[in-house]
Design an enzyme around this catalytic site. Structure first.
Site, PDB file in Angstrom:
ATOM      1  CB  CYS A  74      -0.900   0.015   1.233  1.00  0.00           C
ATOM      2  SG  CYS A  74      -2.086  -1.323   1.287  1.00  0.00           S
ATOM      3  CB  CYS A 151      -4.015  -7.296   5.425  1.00  0.00           C
ATOM      4  SG  CYS A 151      -3.981  -6.323   3.908  1.00  0.00           S
ATOM      5  CE1 TYR A 298      -4.134 -10.495 -23.769  1.00  0.00           C
ATOM      6  CE2 TYR A 298      -5.632  -8.999 -24.929  1.00  0.00           C
ATOM      7  CZ  TYR A 298      -4.395  -9.605 -24.814  1.00  0.00           C
ATOM      8  OH  TYR A 298      -3.425  -9.331 -25.734  1.00  0.00           O
ATOM      9  CG  ASP A 366      -9.469  -6.559 -18.458  1.00  0.00           C
ATOM     10  OD1 ASP A 366      -8.483  -5.891 -18.114  1.00  0.00           O
ATOM     11  OD2 ASP A 366     -10.300  -7.014 -17.645  1.00  0.00           O
ATOM     12  CB  CYS A 393      -4.652  -2.923 -14.310  1.00  0.00           C
ATOM     13  SG  CYS A 393      -3.592  -4.195 -15.003  1.00  0.00           S
TER      14      CYS A 393
HETATM   15  C1  LIG Z   1      -6.627  -8.535 -16.343  1.00  0.00           C
HETATM   16  S1  LIG Z   1      -7.250 -10.152 -16.531  1.00  0.00           S
HETATM   17  C2  LIG Z   1      -8.852  -9.808 -17.175  1.00  0.00           C
HETATM   18  C3  LIG Z   1      -9.889 -10.858 -16.965  1.00  0.00           C
HETATM   19  C4  LIG Z   1     -11.330 -10.514 -17.273  1.00  0.00           C
HETATM   20  N1  LIG Z   1     -11.479  -9.589 -18.344  1.00  0.00           N
HETATM   21  C5  LIG Z   1     -12.070 -10.037 -16.027  1.00  0.00           C
HETATM   22  O1  LIG Z   1     -12.623  -8.933 -16.017  1.00  0.00           O
HETATM   23  O2  LIG Z   1     -12.107 -10.762 -15.034  1.00  0.00           O
HETATM   24  C6  LIG Z   1      -6.335 -10.704 -17.925  1.00  0.00           C
HETATM   25  C7  LIG Z   1      -6.680 -12.093 -18.401  1.00  0.00           C
HETATM   26  O3  LIG Z   1      -5.938 -12.330 -19.600  1.00  0.00           O
HETATM   27  C8  LIG Z   1      -5.493 -13.680 -19.626  1.00  0.00           C
HETATM   28  N2  LIG Z   1      -4.342 -13.691 -20.556  1.00  0.00           N
HETATM   29  C9  LIG Z   1      -3.069 -13.341 -20.305  1.00  0.00           C
HETATM   30  N3  LIG Z   1      -2.317 -13.392 -21.434  1.00  0.00           N
HETATM   31  C10 LIG Z   1      -3.148 -13.807 -22.430  1.00  0.00           C
HETATM   32  C11 LIG Z   1      -2.979 -14.039 -23.830  1.00  0.00           C
HETATM   33  N4  LIG Z   1      -1.796 -13.871 -24.424  1.00  0.00           N
HETATM   34  N5  LIG Z   1      -4.045 -14.422 -24.558  1.00  0.00           N
HETATM   35  C12 LIG Z   1      -5.260 -14.602 -23.968  1.00  0.00           C
HETATM   36  N6  LIG Z   1      -5.483 -14.389 -22.634  1.00  0.00           N
HETATM   37  C13 LIG Z   1      -4.453 -13.993 -21.881  1.00  0.00           C
HETATM   38  C14 LIG Z   1      -5.202 -13.983 -18.175  1.00  0.00           C
HETATM   39  O4  LIG Z   1      -5.235 -15.363 -17.906  1.00  0.00           O
HETATM   40  C15 LIG Z   1      -6.338 -13.224 -17.451  1.00  0.00           C
HETATM   41  O5  LIG Z   1      -7.456 -14.050 -17.269  1.00  0.00           O
END
Ligand SMILES: C[S@@+](CC[C@H](N)C(=O)[O-])C[C@H]1O[C@@H](n2cnc3c(N)ncnc32)[C@H](O)[C@@H]1O
Length: 436
Positions: A74, A151, A298, A366, A393
């Site tokens: 934090c 925490c 993603y 995402d 993010c």
């Molecule tokens: C920030 S999270 C977003 C998850 C979802 N959109 C949510 O709101 O819960 C990113 C996601 O991307 C997946 N990911 C990471 N690299 C990837 C890739 N090269 N191709 C597809 N998915 C991927 C991860 O496993 C994870 O579930």
């Protein structure tokens, strides 16, 4: 040295200048005058630590946590919430300007209603605490574990269960992981939704006694218990080992968001702040236009793809974690949504393939903190996508990716505070193809 802090840095540090060189001063706020000690002298900048605050900002406050400095989870605990929001706005504005040349409007941050006790998940390290099993977090940039009594950002349920699990394990003389024996308790991973908790005990190659399983399942709120076996030779970066064993209770845990019931296995990702995830998803749903075909890349367990199912004839989600894809497919079924399907694979590779079989005019992405990889950016450039909703993010990788996607212009930018007490900011950017 005495320094006047000019602005925020992206990691929540203050930035001052010494002989025209930027100095990143840990623990200092804009407008403050501090006595700082240089800890690293690099070619283009200096790193320093605040030794004494000579003129304090009105945004400075006494940190509420006793281990905030050692733990490092934090970094903004010494800043009041108004100051934290300003820091996040400044970091997003700076990144969009620096990398994407964007100086247009940014909507006000959607503030976190619970600036403490908001985190629905945790990964904590077991360690040998004077012959007993202790629990804590890795010290910043180190492998030393800082003992944690409580925490403040974890949901209260997680905290209560954490204490009870440690009690059960100590009653059964559990030991922390030892490389020599390749056995012992490594990490405690928990997810909590609506008072129900999924627990994963990451251990070396060993069995967990039935009494420990019973003891943990008897803790109020625990509905799902797993063991992940991770031997000394496995990759330290991944929290889980290759073998996952379902020990007791339900296999999956349920989270309810925006009217959907979604299920998760331990390896599946879900946003760390459930209330703010809903607000983020609502922005995405509202900004998604009526489309011919939508892809959500993603997609995790499929929340956004399912939420925009009414906006197109066909929606496809892409995700690289196989368990999350299984969850997403079941989530579509359970919520009675028939026009959404999910594929397991790399976002860039799959987007290209999907584009050959259906018209895709809207893309939701995402990605992880590292942003879009080169293959994904190429797939977007070669596509006929009209609208992109980029959920990020990490403002720096977001802005660099936007700069690379030259055929698109920014229409709207919505920051959301999901991670109070930290410098992280979540952002939704709506982008539209530029007219030719
Ligand atoms: C920030 S999270 C977003 C998850 C979802 N959109 C949510 O709101 O819960 C990113 C996601 O991307 C997946 N990911 C990471 N690299 C990837 C890739 N090269 N191709 C597809 N998915 C991927 C991860 O496993 C994870 O579930």
């Amino acid at each position: 040295m005495k320094l006047k802090i000019k602005k925020w840095g992206i990691n929540g540090e203050g930035i001052a200048y010494y002989k025209k060189k930027p100095v990143f001063v840990m623990g200092a706020l804009p407008d403050e005058v501090v006595d700082a000690e240089v800890v690293e002298d690099r070619d283009r900048y200096l790193l320093a630590e605040t030794k004494k605050v000579l003129e304090a900002s009105p945004r400075r406050r006494k940190p509420m946590c006793g281990i905030w400095k050692e733990c490092g989870g934090c970094p903004l605990m010494h800043v009041d919430y108004k100051g934290q929001v300003r820091m996040k706005e400044a970091s997003l504005k700076e990144a969009l300007k620096k990398y994407a040349g964007y100086t247009g409007p940014i909507l006000p941050v959607l503030k976190n209603p619970d600036v403490l006790a908001y985190r629905n998940a945790c990964k904590l390290r077991f360690f040998n605490d004077d012959g007993k099993l202790g629990i804590g977090l890795y010290e910043k940039d180190s492998t030393h574990v800082v003992k944690m009594e409580r925490c403040l950002v974890h949901e209260k349920e997680l905290e209560r269960v954490r204490v009870d699990i440690l009690k059960v394990l100590n009653e059964h003389h559990a030991k922390a992981f030892s490389k020599r024996d390749d056995a012992g308790y490594r990490t405690l991973v928990m997810k909590s939704f609506d008072g129900k908790i999924q627990v994963v005990l990451v251990t070396g190659a060993q069995e967990i006694e039935p009494e420990v399983v019973q003891g943990i399942m008897a803790i109020e709120g625990v509905v799902s218990l797993w063991q992940s076996v991770k031997s000394r030779d496995e990759n330290e970066v991944d929290v889980f080992g290759k073998t996952m064993i379902h020990l007791a209770g339900e296999e999956k845990i349920e989270v309810q968001v925006c009217g959907l019931k979604l299920h998760l296995l331990p390896r599946s990702f879900f946003q760390l702040n459930t209330k703010q995830a809903q607000r983020l998803y609502e922005v995405v749903r509202e900004w998604t236009p009526k489309s011919k075909g939508i892809v959500e890349a993603y997609c995790g367990i499929g929340a956004m793809a399912l939420l925009v199912s009414g906006k197109a004839k066909e929606v496809v989600g892409i995700e690289s974690i196989a368990d999350a894809v299984v969850n997403a497919q079941e989530n579509a079924k359970q919520n009675g949504i028939e026009n959404v399907r999910f594929v397991c694979g790399d976002a860039g590779v799959e987007l290209k393939k999907i584009g050959q079989t259906m018209p895709v005019d809207t893309l939701i992405v995402d990605p992880p903190r590292s942003g879009l990889n080169a293959q994904m950016r190429e797939a977007i450039r070669e596509s006929k996508i009209e609208t992109i909703l980029y959920v990020s993010c990490n403002p720096s990788t977001l802005a660099k990716d936007i700069a690379d996607l030259k055929a698109y212009r920014i229409v709207k930018v919505q920051p959301v505070d999901m991670f109070s007490q930290t410098p992280h900011v979540e952002t939704v950017v709506l982008m539209s193809r530029k007219e030719k």
